[in-house]
Design an enzyme around this catalytic site. Structure first.
Site, PDB file in Angstrom:
ATOM      1  N   ASP A  12       0.877  -1.149   0.021  1.00  0.00           N
ATOM      2  CA  ASP A  12       0.011   0.019  -0.070  1.00  0.00           C
ATOM      3  C   ASP A  12       0.775   1.216  -0.057  1.00  0.00           C
ATOM      4  O   ASP A  12       1.770   1.479   0.972  1.00  0.00           O
ATOM      5  CB  ASP A  12      -0.860   0.126   1.251  1.00  0.00           C
ATOM      6  CG  ASP A  12      -1.963  -0.872   1.012  1.00  0.00           C
ATOM      7  OD1 ASP A  12      -2.308  -1.225  -0.144  1.00  0.00           O
ATOM      8  OD2 ASP A  12      -2.785  -0.995   2.029  1.00  0.00           O
ATOM      9  N   GLY A  38      -3.835  -4.628   1.209  1.00  0.00           N
ATOM     10  CA  GLY A  38      -4.669  -5.969   0.291  1.00  0.00           C
ATOM     11  C   GLY A  38      -5.814  -6.446   1.090  1.00  0.00           C
ATOM     12  O   GLY A  38      -5.660  -6.506   2.369  1.00  0.00           O
ATOM     13  N   GLY A  40      -7.302  -9.478   1.287  1.00  0.00           N
ATOM     14  CA  GLY A  40      -6.676 -10.737   1.856  1.00  0.00           C
ATOM     15  C   GLY A  40      -5.792 -10.437   3.058  1.00  0.00           C
ATOM     16  O   GLY A  40      -6.222 -11.105   4.053  1.00  0.00           O
ATOM     17  N   ASP A 239     -12.441  -4.546   6.006  1.00  0.00           N
ATOM     18  CA  ASP A 239     -11.731  -5.683   6.105  1.00  0.00           C
ATOM     19  C   ASP A 239     -11.557  -6.135   7.594  1.00  0.00           C
ATOM     20  O   ASP A 239     -11.669  -7.440   7.792  1.00  0.00           O
ATOM     21  CB  ASP A 239     -10.397  -5.716   5.531  1.00  0.00           C
ATOM     22  CG  ASP A 239     -10.419  -5.160   3.756  1.00  0.00           C
ATOM     23  OD1 ASP A 239     -11.498  -5.657   3.397  1.00  0.00           O
ATOM     24  OD2 ASP A 239      -9.590  -4.626   3.131  1.00  0.00           O
TER      25      ASP A 239
END
Length: 291
Positions: A12, A38, A40, A239
């Site tokens: 990032d 991300g 995930g 997330d």
């Protein structure tokens, strides 16, 4: 129990800006930072910090080996992660405005080159009753979800970034669908039916500052209110919410209790600048006494 996460790993690049850039605008950033991200990876870190065991199935390029080390430091089992010499690590360029809103440009890189053999080898170690989770930032979601269902795992699908074709392929194997309000509206438009009529055991729709809505397979709707905080950066909050929800369920919590924990985690996350590197752990949530 354990969670098996087929998910993206990104580098990032975060730019702090006075406002989100308009079309054609050149905007000077006030700050720059680089970190692990991300969807995930964020979820794996959140699951680990919520005290659940999680193995990450993914891939990075040679310049992204440090992201694997970082995941390991946070308690994630990184053995299923491939290091690929022929692909660059996925990355995201993120603009974060002073009001906390963000704008993201994403490059998939190695996240779209995960081998089916790596997925199969990882899930071969799973046990019935474990949890499998995936998102839309990698390849191979359908095959992995089908394999997980056959192995007796609970299949969780965070349908973001939204892709109607991907959702159609995964829905027959999904036990828990997590999506935000915009994604829910897009899904209803694509399928021509409301999300509560998809035949899925549980659906959770996040509503931002309005909390979230849990739609159970029995048709019952439960609204979980949000916790009022002053946002600094909304990147990674969804997330974090999903990771904590999955971790709570994997640890045996009832759905409502897991949703309450996830709501607290998401609220604390938006008060921090960054992504995976600043996801709170259970002690920080307890100390914050939110809600």
């Amino acid at each position: 129990m354990a969670v098996w996460n087929l998910g993206s790993i990104n580098i990032d690049n975060v730019y702090r800006v006075p406002h989100l850039p308009a079309a054609g605008e050149t905007l000077a950033a006030m700050e720059f930072s680089q970190g692990l991200g991300g969807k995930g990876a964020n979820m794996s870190v959140a699951i680990a910090r919520a005290a659940a065991r999680v193995a990450h199935i993914g891939a990075v390029g040679p310049e992204g080996k440090w992201t694997v080390d970082r995941l390991m430091e946070y308690g994630v089992d990184t053995r299923p992660i491939q290091v690929m010499t022929e692909h660059a690590t996925g990355h995201a360029n993120i603009a974060v405005a002073e009001d906390g809103e963000n704008q993201i440009v994403l490059f998939a890189g190695s996240n779209r080159a995960i081998s089916s053999s790596a997925v199969g080898q990882a899930l071969a170690e799973a046990s019935p009753g474990d949890t499998f989770i995936t998102q839309n930032e990698t390849n191979g979601q359908r095959e992995a979800a089908e394999m997980a269902r056959q192995l007796g795992l609970r299949v969780v699908y965070a349908a973001a970034p939204f892709d109607p074709d991907a959702v159609r392929e995964l829905l027959p194997f999904v036990d828990l669908l997590v999506l935000n309000q915009v994604e829910a509206e897009q899904l209803e438009a694509a399928l021509g039916k409301p999300v509560h009529a998809l035949g899925i055991e549980d659906v959770v729709v996040t509503l931002g500052s309005d909390g979230c809505l849990w739609l159970s397979g029995s048709g019952e709707e439960t609204h979980v209110p949000a916790i009022s905080v002053t946002p600094v950066d909304t990147t990674g909050a969804g997330d974090t919410f999903t990771g904590y929800l999955v971790a709570g369920l994997d640890r045996g919590m009832p759905m409502r209790q897991a949703l309450d924990l996830a709501t607290q985690a998401g609220a604390l996350m938006v008060t921090r600048l960054g992504t995976a590197d600043v996801i709170p752990d259970l002690k920080e949530i307890e100390d914050a006494k939110l809600g």
